[in-house]
Design a protein around this motif. Structure first.
Motif, PDB file in Angstrom:
ATOM      1  N   LEU A 107       0.831  -1.203   0.000  1.00  0.00           N
ATOM      2  CA  LEU A 107       0.000   0.000   0.000  1.00  0.00           C
ATOM      3  C   LEU A 107       0.871   1.260   0.000  1.00  0.00           C
ATOM      4  CD1 LEU A 107      -2.876   1.166   0.076  1.00  0.00           C
ATOM      5  CD2 LEU A 107      -2.678   1.187   2.577  1.00  0.00           C
ATOM      6  N   ARG A 108       1.900   1.265   0.831  1.00  0.00           N
ATOM      7  CA  ARG A 108       2.808   2.426   0.861  1.00  0.00           C
ATOM      8  C   ARG A 108       3.425   2.652  -0.512  1.00  0.00           C
ATOM      9  NH1 ARG A 108       5.245   0.685   6.449  1.00  0.00           N
ATOM     10  NH2 ARG A 108       3.949   1.930   7.846  1.00  0.00           N
ATOM     11  N   ASN A 109       3.804   1.567  -1.173  1.00  0.00           N
ATOM     12  CA  ASN A 109       4.402   1.676  -2.499  1.00  0.00           C
ATOM     13  C   ASN A 109       3.379   2.203  -3.512  1.00  0.00           C
ATOM     14  OD1 ASN A 109       7.010  -0.444  -3.904  1.00  0.00           O
ATOM     15  ND2 ASN A 109       6.195   1.448  -4.709  1.00  0.00           N
ATOM     16  N   GLN A 110       2.124   1.745  -3.405  1.00  0.00           N
ATOM     17  CA  GLN A 110       1.077   2.256  -4.291  1.00  0.00           C
ATOM     18  C   GLN A 110       0.900   3.759  -4.096  1.00  0.00           C
ATOM     19  OE1 GLN A 110      -1.903  -0.724  -2.992  1.00  0.00           O
ATOM     20  NE2 GLN A 110      -2.323  -1.062  -5.164  1.00  0.00           N
ATOM     21  N   VAL A 111       0.886   4.190  -2.822  1.00  0.00           N
ATOM     22  CA  VAL A 111       0.737   5.624  -2.522  1.00  0.00           C
ATOM     23  C   VAL A 111       1.928   6.395  -3.092  1.00  0.00           C
ATOM     24  CG1 VAL A 111       0.656   7.358  -0.670  1.00  0.00           C
ATOM     25  CG2 VAL A 111      -0.723   5.272  -0.489  1.00  0.00           C
ATOM     26  N   ALA A 112       3.138   5.854  -2.934  1.00  0.00           N
ATOM     27  CA  ALA A 112       4.343   6.529  -3.438  1.00  0.00           C
ATOM     28  C   ALA A 112       4.319   6.649  -4.962  1.00  0.00           C
ATOM     29  CB  ALA A 112       5.594   5.779  -2.985  1.00  0.00           C
ATOM     30  N   LEU A 113       3.852   5.613  -5.652  1.00  0.00           N
ATOM     31  CA  LEU A 113       3.768   5.665  -7.117  1.00  0.00           C
ATOM     32  C   LEU A 113       2.663   6.608  -7.583  1.00  0.00           C
ATOM     33  CD1 LEU A 113       4.241   1.888  -8.031  1.00  0.00           C
ATOM     34  CD2 LEU A 113       5.836   3.750  -8.529  1.00  0.00           C
ATOM     35  N   LEU A 114       1.535   6.576  -6.888  1.00  0.00           N
ATOM     36  CA  LEU A 114       0.374   7.374  -7.279  1.00  0.00           C
ATOM     37  C   LEU A 114       0.557   8.856  -6.931  1.00  0.00           C
ATOM     38  CD1 LEU A 114      -2.453   6.766  -8.511  1.00  0.00           C
ATOM     39  CD2 LEU A 114      -3.315   6.693  -6.181  1.00  0.00           C
ATOM     40  N   ARG A 115       1.108   9.106  -5.748  1.00  0.00           N
ATOM     41  CA  ARG A 115       1.262  10.465  -5.222  1.00  0.00           C
ATOM     42  C   ARG A 115      -0.070  11.216  -5.208  1.00  0.00           C
ATOM     43  NH1 ARG A 115       5.886  13.372  -8.003  1.00  0.00           N
ATOM     44  NH2 ARG A 115       5.531  14.770  -6.267  1.00  0.00           N
ATOM     45  N   PRO A 116      -1.087  10.655  -4.522  1.00  0.00           N
ATOM     46  CA  PRO A 116      -2.405  11.308  -4.496  1.00  0.00           C
ATOM     47  C   PRO A 116      -2.374  12.603  -3.693  1.00  0.00           C
ATOM     48  CG  PRO A 116      -2.349   9.506  -2.917  1.00  0.00           C
ATOM     49  CD  PRO A 116      -1.049   9.458  -3.669  1.00  0.00           C
ATOM     50  N   ARG A 117      -3.278  13.499  -4.004  1.00  0.00           N
ATOM     51  CA  ARG A 117      -3.449  14.729  -3.226  1.00  0.00           C
ATOM     52  C   ARG A 117      -4.408  14.470  -2.063  1.00  0.00           C
ATOM     53  NH1 ARG A 117      -2.527  19.566  -5.954  1.00  0.00           N
ATOM     54  NH2 ARG A 117      -2.437  20.376  -3.831  1.00  0.00           N
ATOM     55  N   ILE A 118      -5.340  13.499  -2.283  1.00  0.00           N
ATOM     56  CA  ILE A 118      -6.383  13.203  -1.305  1.00  0.00           C
ATOM     57  C   ILE A 118      -6.471  11.688  -1.115  1.00  0.00           C
ATOM     58  CG2 ILE A 118      -8.878  13.291  -0.848  1.00  0.00           C
ATOM     59  CD1 ILE A 118      -8.972  15.834  -2.632  1.00  0.00           C
TER      60      ILE A 118
END
Length: 191
Positions: A107-118
């Motif tokens: 999940l952390r890796n998904q967030v790092a790749l996506l770089r969401p604002r929200i």
């Protein structure tokens, strides 16, 4: 950290870090545009998700899609959807802390790749892990928090709204608030 979606997905598909791998049909990695500015995070796949390999495809997912549509969002266009754990806990029980811990790297890796604002946490499990260990959905749903430059909100899990229809208006209010924040931070996603 893995630098490509394909490599990360391939690793997750082979994962045996916890016992959930023994009973899964499919790894439920995530779905949506890989440049989405909004990320929704649930707790874990249910039966339908395990069978189809995609998050939120059962009755709860249908409700989620309707709520997203009501605020001009969708998993096809501008929202990425994932879960705390990528494999179904037996009988749809809550993921155990050790299961969430084994899976959090994906999940952390998904967030790092996506770089969401929200980021919107769907339900208690993701909200207590990502926002605050004392998060209470009934009291704090719809409240915005900022963590590491990302705006975060916890709201009701769609399955909980199906069980408690009286909470649906409050859930919809949270999605209206989400649209407001998205219009403020990343209006281009509505074009």
């Amino acid at each position: 950290m893995v630098n490509s979606w394909e490599e990360l997905r391939a690793q997750a598909m082979q994962c045996e870090k916890c016992d959930l791998c023994r009973t899964r049909t499919n790894v439920v990695f995530g779905t949506g545009p890989q440049d989405a500015k909004i990320m929704l995070i649930g707790e874990g796949p249910g039966e339908n998700e395990d069978l189809q390999g995609e998050p939120f495809v059962g009755r709860g997912g249908q409700l989620l899609d309707k709520m997203l549509k009501a605020v001009d969002l969708s998993r096809q266009k501008n929202v990425y959807i994932a879960n705390m754990v990528k494999c179904r806990p037996p009988q749809n029980r809550d993921p155990k802390p050790e299961e969430s811990e084994a899976c959090i790297g994906y999940l952390r890796n998904q967030v790092a790749l996506l770089r969401p604002r929200i980021i919107v946490c769907l339900g208690r499990i993701s909200a207590i892990r990502l926002i605050s260990p004392n998060f209470k959905v009934t009291k704090e749903h719809g409240v915005w928090f900022e963590k590491n430059g990302v705006l975060m909100m916890g709201t009701f899990h769609p399955a909980a709204l199906l069980r408690t229809p009286a909470s649906k208006p409050a859930g919809l209010e949270d999605f209206l608030s989400l649209k407001e924040k998205a219009l403020e931070l990343c209006p281009e996603i509505f074009e």
